[in-house]
Design a protein around this motif. Sequence first.
Motif, PDB file in Angstrom:
ATOM      1  N   ASP A 226      10.827  -5.993  -4.932  1.00  0.00           N
ATOM      2  CA  ASP A 226      10.532  -5.768  -5.762  1.00  0.00           C
ATOM      3  C   ASP A 226       8.672  -6.897  -5.737  1.00  0.00           C
ATOM      4  OD1 ASP A 226       9.996  -5.052  -8.490  1.00  0.00           O
ATOM      5  OD2 ASP A 226      10.493  -7.211  -8.872  1.00  0.00           O
ATOM      6  N   GLY A 227       8.363  -6.635  -5.928  1.00  0.00           N
ATOM      7  CA  GLY A 227       6.993  -7.195  -5.625  1.00  0.00           C
ATOM      8  C   GLY A 227       6.276  -7.310  -4.267  1.00  0.00           C
ATOM      9  N   ASP A 228       6.564  -6.542  -3.388  1.00  0.00           N
ATOM     10  CA  ASP A 228       5.594  -6.064  -2.170  1.00  0.00           C
ATOM     11  C   ASP A 228       4.091  -5.612  -2.177  1.00  0.00           C
ATOM     12  OD1 ASP A 228       7.795  -6.930  -0.558  1.00  0.00           O
ATOM     13  OD2 ASP A 228       8.602  -5.538   0.130  1.00  0.00           O
ATOM     14  N   THR A 229       3.460  -6.114  -1.546  1.00  0.00           N
ATOM     15  CA  THR A 229       2.526  -5.478  -1.856  1.00  0.00           C
ATOM     16  C   THR A 229       2.311  -4.646   0.147  1.00  0.00           C
ATOM     17  OG1 THR A 229       1.164  -7.760  -1.990  1.00  0.00           O
ATOM     18  CG2 THR A 229      -0.111  -5.919  -0.817  1.00  0.00           C
ATOM     19  N   LEU A 230       1.796  -3.479  -0.596  1.00  0.00           N
ATOM     20  CA  LEU A 230       1.941  -2.091   0.263  1.00  0.00           C
ATOM     21  C   LEU A 230       0.951  -2.124   0.917  1.00  0.00           C
ATOM     22  CD1 LEU A 230       2.872   0.390  -2.263  1.00  0.00           C
ATOM     23  CD2 LEU A 230       4.773  -1.164  -0.846  1.00  0.00           C
ATOM     24  N   ARG A 231       1.368  -2.458   2.652  1.00  0.00           N
ATOM     25  CA  ARG A 231      -0.417  -2.467   3.321  1.00  0.00           C
ATOM     26  C   ARG A 231      -0.021  -1.601   4.541  1.00  0.00           C
ATOM     27  NH1 ARG A 231      -1.157  -7.611   3.578  1.00  0.00           N
ATOM     28  NH2 ARG A 231       0.307  -9.083   2.001  1.00  0.00           N
ATOM     29  N   PRO A 232      -1.448  -0.981   5.134  1.00  0.00           N
ATOM     30  CA  PRO A 232      -1.621  -0.067   6.213  1.00  0.00           C
ATOM     31  C   PRO A 232      -1.206  -0.023   7.037  1.00  0.00           C
ATOM     32  CG  PRO A 232      -3.106  -1.687   5.173  1.00  0.00           C
ATOM     33  CD  PRO A 232      -2.526  -2.206   4.978  1.00  0.00           C
ATOM     34  N   ASN A 233      -0.376   1.018   7.603  1.00  0.00           N
ATOM     35  CA  ASN A 233       0.741   1.444   9.242  1.00  0.00           C
ATOM     36  C   ASN A 233       1.740   0.567   8.703  1.00  0.00           C
ATOM     37  OD1 ASN A 233       0.503   2.906  11.442  1.00  0.00           O
ATOM     38  ND2 ASN A 233       0.243   1.609  12.501  1.00  0.00           N
ATOM     39  N   CYS A 234       2.354   0.768   7.049  1.00  0.00           N
ATOM     40  CA  CYS A 234       3.946   0.506   7.141  1.00  0.00           C
ATOM     41  C   CYS A 234       4.489   1.197   6.269  1.00  0.00           C
ATOM     42  CB  CYS A 234       4.279  -1.061   6.668  1.00  0.00           C
ATOM     43  SG  CYS A 234       2.562  -2.180   7.880  1.00  0.00           S
ATOM     44  N   VAL A 235       5.522   0.865   6.452  1.00  0.00           N
ATOM     45  CA  VAL A 235       7.126   2.053   6.273  1.00  0.00           C
ATOM     46  C   VAL A 235       7.409   1.420   5.094  1.00  0.00           C
ATOM     47  CG1 VAL A 235       8.458   3.806   6.109  1.00  0.00           C
ATOM     48  CG2 VAL A 235       6.808   3.682   8.266  1.00  0.00           C
ATOM     49  N   TYR A 236       7.917   2.068   3.396  1.00  0.00           N
ATOM     50  CA  TYR A 236       8.786   0.600   3.307  1.00  0.00           C
ATOM     51  C   TYR A 236       9.638   2.357   1.968  1.00  0.00           C
ATOM     52  CZ  TYR A 236       5.064  -2.486   3.288  1.00  0.00           C
ATOM     53  OH  TYR A 236       4.274  -3.290   3.605  1.00  0.00           O
ATOM     54  N   LEU A 237      11.144   2.849   2.479  1.00  0.00           N
ATOM     55  CA  LEU A 237      11.526   2.898   1.334  1.00  0.00           C
ATOM     56  C   LEU A 237      12.523   2.087   0.195  1.00  0.00           C
ATOM     57  CD1 LEU A 237      11.995   3.365   4.703  1.00  0.00           C
ATOM     58  CD2 LEU A 237      14.222   4.153   4.149  1.00  0.00           C
ATOM     59  N   ALA A 238      12.764   3.354  -0.849  1.00  0.00           N
ATOM     60  CA  ALA A 238      13.409   2.723  -1.783  1.00  0.00           C
ATOM     61  C   ALA A 238      15.022   2.779  -1.332  1.00  0.00           C
ATOM     62  CB  ALA A 238      13.374   3.836  -2.414  1.00  0.00           C
ATOM     63  N   PRO A 239      15.555   1.691  -2.444  1.00  0.00           N
ATOM     64  CA  PRO A 239      16.865   1.411  -1.617  1.00  0.00           C
ATOM     65  C   PRO A 239      17.793   2.299  -2.230  1.00  0.00           C
ATOM     66  CG  PRO A 239      15.895  -0.582  -3.031  1.00  0.00           C
ATOM     67  CD  PRO A 239      15.382   0.490  -3.050  1.00  0.00           C
TER      68      PRO A 239
END
Length: 355
Positions: A226-239
């Motif tokens: 929660d609160g992560d800045t989403l950066r290019p070329n990075c992968v973010y998964l819903a927990p």
Amino acid sequence: MSPLTEPVLITRVLLAPMAMSVRLHLRRLLRSVPGIEVVGQAFDASLISTMAATAKANWVLADGHTTLLHTHDDNDSLGQLINYLIMDLPGKIPSSVAANVNIHRIVRPLDLEAEQPNGAFLKTLRQTLSSRTAVGQALPAPSDEYALPSPKFKRAVRGTQKSFFDVLAIGASTGGPDALSAVLQSIAHRIDVPIVITQHMGVGFTASLAQSIANKTKLNTCEVQDGDTLRPNCVYLAPGGRHFEIVLASGLLVGRLSDGPPECFCKPSVDVMFRSLSKIAGIRTLALVLTGMGQDGLAGSQLIKSTGGVILAQDEASSIVWGMPGAVAKAGLCDAVLPLQLIGESILKLLRQHT
């Protein structure tokens, strides 16, 4: 609806259903003109009236090569409040529409890609859209439920070019982990936008999926916090067990986690993630629906399409279960339905487009 009496100062254009290539180049041209704002696209002609009202559009821009002018009945009040700009229109306009709207025709060049912001076509288009005699009355302000967020998203710049898309959003379920790995391996380190993923998994399983993707792709991959800045070329998964939403904070995309009820019997839900992206003014979303059971992602895909996003889906032959991608494809929302081995290259081609 009771129209406002003040003249329209900002030309707000809603795009009617049209070919993807025409839409992309028209949006590029229109964005180069101060005072003209593209507020979305109706991918289903039946949605034009509702979308124009909620987005406060005062023009509907239609391509004459597309059949769409059969959407309003005689009781539709939209026709008294809005103008159509029809380009290169073939055939006859239905009388029920022609009687209620001001229709202006201009002929667009066949090769819109080569058209320049200072070209004759855009000059004519600009003059027509900004005509005070043609603008007419504005639509009433939308309710708070439909209000667009502000400020707008700050688009990433690559050198002197602006990438056409700002985020890659992926939804998957049954068979998803293998499909995700295949797609991400084919695009790893070749794109410059954040990748956000909702994969149907229970609590405690998504962390191992993130590690597996990181090992196979060498991409920076994590369960979003929660609160992560989403950066290019990075992968973010819903927990597992939490909904993943994307919001705008200080012009940047930020991940948020919520404990809302399941949607489509799923938590995390693809619909929740897609819907959150559709609420961010100015963002361009490239969405992908991979193999999975049910129809989670269908409602969210409709919203993303309505705001000008692009939807890809995995085809039936390469899917373990063609529920989720099949639902989106059968609804006519997909810009392409592709076998798994072709999805990565298609994503790269789309992301390499420029405004």
